[in-house]
Design a protein around this motif. Structure first.
Motif, mmCIF file in Angstrom:
data_model
loop_
_atom_site.group_PDB
_atom_site.id
_atom_site.type_symbol
_atom_site.label_atom_id
_atom_site.label_comp_id
_atom_site.label_asym_id
_atom_site.label_seq_id
_atom_site.Cartn_x
_atom_site.Cartn_y
_atom_site.Cartn_z
ATOM 1 N N ARG A 147 1.001 -1.037 0.040
ATOM 2 C CA ARG A 147 -0.127 -0.080 -0.105
ATOM 3 C C ARG A 147 1.026 1.337 0.030
ATOM 4 N NH1 ARG A 147 -1.537 -3.347 4.065
ATOM 5 N NH2 ARG A 147 -0.700 -2.023 5.430
ATOM 6 N N TYR A 190 1.283 5.423 -0.121
ATOM 7 C CA TYR A 190 0.939 6.851 -0.007
ATOM 8 C C TYR A 190 1.902 7.698 -0.565
ATOM 9 C CZ TYR A 190 -0.212 11.422 1.991
ATOM 10 O OH TYR A 190 -0.454 12.881 2.110
ATOM 11 N N SER A 232 -2.637 14.114 -2.158
ATOM 12 C CA SER A 232 -2.232 12.752 -2.556
ATOM 13 C C SER A 232 -1.859 12.750 -3.992
ATOM 14 C CB SER A 232 -3.222 11.615 -2.304
ATOM 15 O OG SER A 232 -4.345 11.902 -3.017
ATOM 16 N N SER A 278 -0.109 8.342 -9.591
ATOM 17 C CA SER A 278 -0.850 6.958 -8.999
ATOM 18 C C SER A 278 -0.540 5.919 -10.063
ATOM 19 C CB SER A 278 -2.366 7.320 -8.851
ATOM 20 O OG SER A 278 -3.033 6.435 -8.514
ATOM 21 N N ASP A 331 0.255 -0.147 -4.604
ATOM 22 C CA ASP A 331 -1.216 0.355 -4.862
ATOM 23 C C ASP A 331 -1.441 1.538 -4.319
ATOM 24 O OD1 ASP A 331 -1.975 -1.955 -6.266
ATOM 25 O OD2 ASP A 331 -2.573 -3.112 -4.483
ATOM 26 N N ASP A 332 -1.948 2.468 -4.985
ATOM 27 C CA ASP A 332 -1.968 4.032 -4.304
ATOM 28 C C ASP A 332 -3.154 3.856 -3.210
ATOM 29 O OD1 ASP A 332 -2.540 6.491 -3.945
ATOM 30 O OD2 ASP A 332 -3.232 6.960 -5.644
ATOM 31 N N CYS A 333 -2.975 4.293 -2.061
ATOM 32 C CA CYS A 333 -3.894 4.362 -0.850
ATOM 33 C C CYS A 333 -5.069 5.232 -1.184
ATOM 34 C CB CYS A 333 -3.085 4.797 0.551
ATOM 35 S SG CYS A 333 -2.201 3.647 0.982
ATOM 36 N N ILE A 370 -5.190 8.698 6.401
ATOM 37 C CA ILE A 370 -3.988 8.310 5.785
ATOM 38 C C ILE A 370 -3.704 7.086 6.804
ATOM 39 C CG2 ILE A 370 -1.566 8.826 5.223
ATOM 40 C CD1 ILE A 370 -2.667 11.709 4.920
ATOM 41 N N ARG A 413 -5.488 4.097 6.593
ATOM 42 C CA ARG A 413 -5.306 3.261 5.385
ATOM 43 C C ARG A 413 -3.830 2.408 5.353
ATOM 44 N NH1 ARG A 413 -8.579 5.902 0.193
ATOM 45 N NH2 ARG A 413 -10.365 6.655 1.545
ATOM 46 N N ASN A 414 -3.184 2.807 6.458
ATOM 47 C CA ASN A 414 -1.818 2.162 6.926
ATOM 48 C C ASN A 414 -1.165 1.870 5.675
ATOM 49 O OD1 ASN A 414 -0.093 1.038 8.819
ATOM 50 N ND2 ASN A 414 -1.123 -1.037 8.480
ATOM 51 N N PRO A 415 -0.476 2.973 5.014
ATOM 52 C CA PRO A 415 0.633 2.490 4.088
ATOM 53 C C PRO A 415 1.647 1.868 4.280
ATOM 54 C CG PRO A 415 0.682 5.006 4.500
ATOM 55 C CD PRO A 415 -0.386 4.349 5.510
ATOM 56 N N ASP A 416 2.179 1.090 3.410
ATOM 57 C CA ASP A 416 3.531 0.179 3.791
ATOM 58 C C ASP A 416 4.618 0.914 3.261
ATOM 59 O OD1 ASP A 416 2.281 -2.476 4.366
ATOM 60 O OD2 ASP A 416 1.569 -2.376 2.418
#
Length: 265
Positions: A142, A144, A154, A160, A169-171, A192, A195-198
């Motif tokens: 994921r 961001y 964003s 994106s 994959d765009d958050c 944000i 959605r917990n971006p990696d």
């Protein structure tokens, strides 16, 4: 006979870089002050504009037969030049496909349509190779991508899409469809975190991305990207210029970082 405009002013960097790649730099008589690609352009071409403003008298003194601009944000500059009798071509590319379209149109104007098609075909092959390589990831991260920090904005659509090509994959894919920056503002910054971006990429146009500042945001300590130190700067000249840079250096940087993340999973 040499076809197309002979004296071109480029109000943004991507058309300047593209004309240099096409071997047509001699046609350029003025560039944006934000131009850094290629470095040669900054060294040898007069700077006549910022992004939202331009030195109209200086542009007119260069006697351009065409001015290339980008987006609604340069509409007022374009209108003033048109009223002065200057031919203006303003492109409004927002997606990877539209970037290719812009590049072909510019190339066709200077009699380099065949060269453009060859470059685009080779680039499309390279992007497909990135897509194929990303299939080896244990899972897609994921991502961001932050264009601005106050407020949080964003990724625009082409960024994106390039994140997706690179393997992530765009958050905020729903915001990427919005062409205007003001419509990509994340109303609730806590979203944000949810959605917990990696991985977090930052490209703050006009100022340096501060990963430590992002990591210190209240409530962000449990975000996967923060916990694992996955915050990265992508220079705006490499990713936020909708032209050759984004399709080469920009996406390659995204891909390298995403694949390195995958190797740790």
């Amino acid at each position: 006979m040499v076809l197309g405009p002979q004296r071109i002013v480029c109000l943004t960097e991507e058309t300047t870089e593209w004309l240099y790649l096409l071997g047509q730099s001699e046609r350029i008589v003025g560039i944006s002050g934000y131009t850094v690609r290629p470095a040669q352009a900054r060294a040898e071409k007069p700077r006549v504009s910022a992004y939202l403003s331009a030195k109209i008298d200086k542009i007119l003194a260069l006697q351009p037969d065409c001015v290339f601009g980008f987006s609604d944000l340069q509409a007022d500059i374009a209108a003033e030049l048109i009223r002065k009798g200057v031919q203006v071509c303003v492109f409004n590319q927002r997606s990877v496909a539209e970037i290719y379209s812009m590049m072909f149109q510019v190339a066709a104007l200077v009699g380099q349509g065949d060269a453009a098609q060859q470059w685009i075909a080779a680039n499309q092959q390279r992007l497909q190779a990135l897509v194929d390589a990303a299939q080896r990831l244990p899972r897609r991260p994921r991502v961001y991508f932050e264009e601005w920090d106050e407020p949080n904005i964003s990724a625009i659509r082409w960024v994106s899409e390039l994140v997706g090509i690179a393997g992530g994959d765009d958050c905020f894919p729903e915001l990427a469809r919005e062409p205007m920056g003001k419509h990509r503002i994340i109303a609730d910054p806590a979203e944000i975190v949810r959605r917990n971006p990696d991985i977090i990429f930052g490209s703050w146009c006009g100022k340096k991305f501060r990963s430590e500042k992002v990591a210190a945001r209240p409530g962000w300590q449990d975000v996967a990207a923060v916990k694992n130190g996955q915050l990265f700067d992508i220079k705006s000249c490499d990713i936020l210029q909708p032209g050759p840079a984004a399709l080469t250096d920009g996406v390659e940087q995204l891909h390298r970082i995403i694949m390195a993340w995958g190797a740790k999973q």
